[in-house]
Design an enzyme around this catalytic site. Structure first.
Site, PDB file in Angstrom:
ATOM      1  N   ASP A  50       4.166  51.215  32.188  1.00  0.00           N
ATOM      2  CA  ASP A  50       3.140  50.296  31.677  1.00  0.00           C
ATOM      3  C   ASP A  50       3.390  49.996  30.194  1.00  0.00           C
ATOM      4  O   ASP A  50       3.454  50.920  29.389  1.00  0.00           O
ATOM      5  CB  ASP A  50       1.760  50.945  31.868  1.00  0.00           C
ATOM      6  CG  ASP A  50       0.615  49.969  31.681  1.00  0.00           C
ATOM      7  OD1 ASP A  50       0.871  48.828  31.245  1.00  0.00           O
ATOM      8  OD2 ASP A  50      -0.530  50.349  31.969  1.00  0.00           O
TER       9      ASP A  50
ATOM     10  N   HIS B  96       0.448  41.054  39.554  1.00  0.00           N
ATOM     11  CA  HIS B  96      -0.273  41.310  38.294  1.00  0.00           C
ATOM     12  C   HIS B  96       0.512  40.745  37.106  1.00  0.00           C
ATOM     13  O   HIS B  96      -0.038  40.071  36.241  1.00  0.00           O
ATOM     14  CB  HIS B  96      -0.492  42.816  38.130  1.00  0.00           C
ATOM     15  CG  HIS B  96      -1.083  43.190  36.808  1.00  0.00           C
ATOM     16  ND1 HIS B  96      -2.311  42.747  36.396  1.00  0.00           N
ATOM     17  CD2 HIS B  96      -0.609  43.959  35.784  1.00  0.00           C
ATOM     18  CE1 HIS B  96      -2.577  43.225  35.180  1.00  0.00           C
ATOM     19  NE2 HIS B  96      -1.552  43.955  34.786  1.00  0.00           N
TER      20      HIS B  96
HETATM   21  C1  HEM Z   1       1.824  44.092  32.826  1.00  0.00           C
HETATM   22  C2  HEM Z   1      -0.592  47.919  34.603  1.00  0.00           C
HETATM   23  C3  HEM Z   1      -4.796  45.790  33.394  1.00  0.00           C
HETATM   24  C4  HEM Z   1      -2.302  42.450  30.944  1.00  0.00           C
HETATM   25  C5  HEM Z   1       1.537  45.282  33.468  1.00  0.00           C
HETATM   26  C6  HEM Z   1       2.497  46.147  34.110  1.00  0.00           C
HETATM   27  C7  HEM Z   1       1.826  47.221  34.577  1.00  0.00           C
HETATM   28  C8  HEM Z   1       0.431  47.032  34.274  1.00  0.00           C
HETATM   29  C9  HEM Z   1       2.408  48.421  35.308  1.00  0.00           C
HETATM   30  C10 HEM Z   1       4.013  45.864  34.221  1.00  0.00           C
HETATM   31  C11 HEM Z   1       4.806  46.410  33.085  1.00  0.00           C
HETATM   32  C12 HEM Z   1       4.459  45.839  31.734  1.00  0.00           C
HETATM   33  O1  HEM Z   1       4.937  44.790  31.341  1.00  0.00           O
HETATM   34  O2  HEM Z   1       3.664  46.479  31.078  1.00  0.00           O
HETATM   35  C13 HEM Z   1      -1.936  47.669  34.423  1.00  0.00           C
HETATM   36  C14 HEM Z   1      -3.002  48.530  34.897  1.00  0.00           C
HETATM   37  C15 HEM Z   1      -4.187  47.932  34.560  1.00  0.00           C
HETATM   38  C16 HEM Z   1      -3.868  46.690  33.876  1.00  0.00           C
HETATM   39  C17 HEM Z   1      -2.797  49.858  35.633  1.00  0.00           C
HETATM   40  C18 HEM Z   1      -5.584  48.380  34.826  1.00  0.00           C
HETATM   41  C19 HEM Z   1      -5.982  48.795  35.988  1.00  0.00           C
HETATM   42  C20 HEM Z   1      -4.496  44.703  32.634  1.00  0.00           C
HETATM   43  C21 HEM Z   1      -5.459  43.826  32.029  1.00  0.00           C
HETATM   44  C22 HEM Z   1      -4.747  42.885  31.325  1.00  0.00           C
HETATM   45  C23 HEM Z   1      -3.339  43.167  31.512  1.00  0.00           C
HETATM   46  C24 HEM Z   1      -6.979  43.977  32.141  1.00  0.00           C
HETATM   47  C25 HEM Z   1      -5.216  41.735  30.474  1.00  0.00           C
HETATM   48  C26 HEM Z   1      -6.465  41.376  30.299  1.00  0.00           C
HETATM   49  C27 HEM Z   1      -0.969  42.635  31.230  1.00  0.00           C
HETATM   50  C28 HEM Z   1       0.097  41.825  30.662  1.00  0.00           C
HETATM   51  C29 HEM Z   1       1.292  42.265  31.235  1.00  0.00           C
HETATM   52  C30 HEM Z   1       0.924  43.374  32.117  1.00  0.00           C
HETATM   53  C31 HEM Z   1      -0.047  40.725  29.607  1.00  0.00           C
HETATM   54  C32 HEM Z   1       2.699  41.731  30.970  1.00  0.00           C
HETATM   55  C33 HEM Z   1       2.986  40.499  31.772  1.00  0.00           C
HETATM   56  C34 HEM Z   1       4.388  39.985  31.502  1.00  0.00           C
HETATM   57  O3  HEM Z   1       5.328  40.462  32.144  1.00  0.00           O
HETATM   58  O4  HEM Z   1       4.521  39.130  30.615  1.00  0.00           O
HETATM   59  N1  HEM Z   1       0.266  45.840  33.587  1.00  0.00           N
HETATM   60  N2  HEM Z   1      -2.499  46.577  33.811  1.00  0.00           N
HETATM   61  N3  HEM Z   1      -3.221  44.273  32.318  1.00  0.00           N
HETATM   62  N4  HEM Z   1      -0.434  43.546  32.097  1.00  0.00           N
HETATM   63 FE1  HEM Z   1      -1.463  45.007  33.019  1.00  0.00          FE
END
Ligand code: HEM
Length: 318
Positions: free
Chosen positions: A153, A228
């Site tokens: 993450d 996501h």
């Molecule tokens: C990408 C987990 C909630 C925004 C990701 C990734 C994971 C992850 C594993 C892929 C790896 C990375 O690029 O970090 C989670 C979990 C969440 C959560 C477990 C809560 C249950 C959120 C929320 C937002 C968010 C609430 C925004 C309001 C993003 C963004 C990316 C991302 C901007 C990168 C997208 C890209 O590749 O450009 N998240 N996330 N996430 N997440 Fe989340």
């Protein structure tokens, strides 16, 4: 103009550490003594941080302070940041991003849990009964920066000069709030048993990356269920991408069957984080929500503005 003090941001770009505490407080906003206590404590946060960080200079101690919309005017007596408003709720067909109270946020981080603990103790001593605790969540690093769903993450976070560009408000954006950042937090709990029933391949489709090697998967064709990663990628009308900085941390306790992710996102423009939430909860196309939400429920949702360190220190002036 030449004699103006340069504006220093807070340590919003501090690195991810192995320990973090997310402390959300309410302030007695109708009590002048309480407001004065809060103002002088906020002005001295840099000093408090020094008390603790000197104990181990290798531990990357940092604390960032955010002030909520309802508390901003009383606490700062300064112009409101242009986009600051209470957390915007999103109600999709199946899942809701709910708003919960919070006047102050302290994002405390270090490589050592004891430093976070000690800072929080000194901070709460100083604030006394001017505040009450709404939520205190202690996060930890899980292996190679994985969340409790098992995925790495934070990969797509901006790095280097792109960090400041993505998360710090400029003079041109909003002169009175230059050097600050918008901060959105949500405390999520996961249904780990249901998540584990899915195959690794199904989980990877939900996230948009492979689990072991963390390789990005292609976006699904338009009109189909998006991952996501795809839903959280934001472009404006000119096709320009807008990033936020996420410092998410796992938290929980197997003994009480609690498995969570504390989401914290810093941004230069609040609408960017809100658009991510909208795409996740309402879906894109609408109705096709982020499937991560079928296994993750937000218990909180609060928006803050983290003023520059210069503005924070000025609260002690009067
Ligand atoms: C990408 C987990 C909630 C925004 C990701 C990734 C994971 C992850 C594993 C892929 C790896 C990375 O690029 O970090 C989670 C979990 C969440 C959560 C477990 C809560 C249950 C959120 C929320 C937002 C968010 C609430 C925004 C309001 C993003 C963004 C990316 C991302 C901007 C990168 C997208 C890209 O590749 O450009 N998240 N996330 N996430 N997440 Fe989340």
């Amino acid at each position: 103009m030449g004699g103006r003090t340069p504006i220093e941001p807070q340590r919003v770009d501090a690195p991810l550490t192995s320990s973090a505490t997310f402390l959300v407080l309410s302030v007695k906003l109708d009590d002048d003594d309480a407001i004065n206590t809060v103002r002088s404590t906020l002005a001295s946060v840099e000093g408090l941080s020094k008390n603790v960080s000197i104990r181990d200079l290798n531990a990357s101690f940092a604390c960032t302070v955010g002030i909520g919309s309802d508390a901003w005017d009383r606490i700062t007596r300064q112009p409101r940041p242009a986009e600051l408003h209470p957390f915007r709720e999103f109600h999709g067909k199946k899942h809701s991003a709910i708003a919960t109270p919070g006047d102050l946020l302290f994002h405390i981080r270090a490589q050592r849990r004891d430093l976070c603990f000690e800072f929080e103790r000194q901070l709460l001593d100083s604030l006394g009964d001017a505040v009450s605790v709404i939520d205190e969540t202690v996060g930890f690093r899980y292996f190679d920066v994985r969340d409790l769903l098992g995925f790495v993450d934070g990969t797509a976070n901006p790095v280097g000069p792109a960090v400041t560009e993505s998360i710090v408000v400029t003079e041109q954006d909003d002169a009175a709030s230059a050097g600050g950042s918008y901060v959105v937090v949500q405390k999520y709990v996961h249904d780990i048993a249901a998540w584990r029933k899915m195959s690794t391949e199904q989980q990877e489709k939900v996230i948009g990356r492979t689990k072991l090697e963390n390789v990005e998967l292609d976006d699904a064709p338009d009109g189909q269920q998006q991952s996501h990663k795809s839903l959280a990628t934001i472009e404006d009308d000119q096709g320009e991408e807008h990033d936020i900085l996420r410092d998410n941390m796992p938290f929980g306790s197997p003994g009480s069957k609690e498995f969570g992710t504390y989401f914290i996102g810093y941004s230069r423009k609040l609408w960017v984080t809100e658009k991510m939430l909208c795409r996740m909860f309402i879906g894109e196309p609408p109705g096709m929500h982020d499937r991560i939400l079928d296994f993750s429920r937000p218990l909180t949702g609060t928006t803050f503005f983290a003023p520059s360190a210069t503005q924070l220190a000025s609260l002690g002036d009067s």
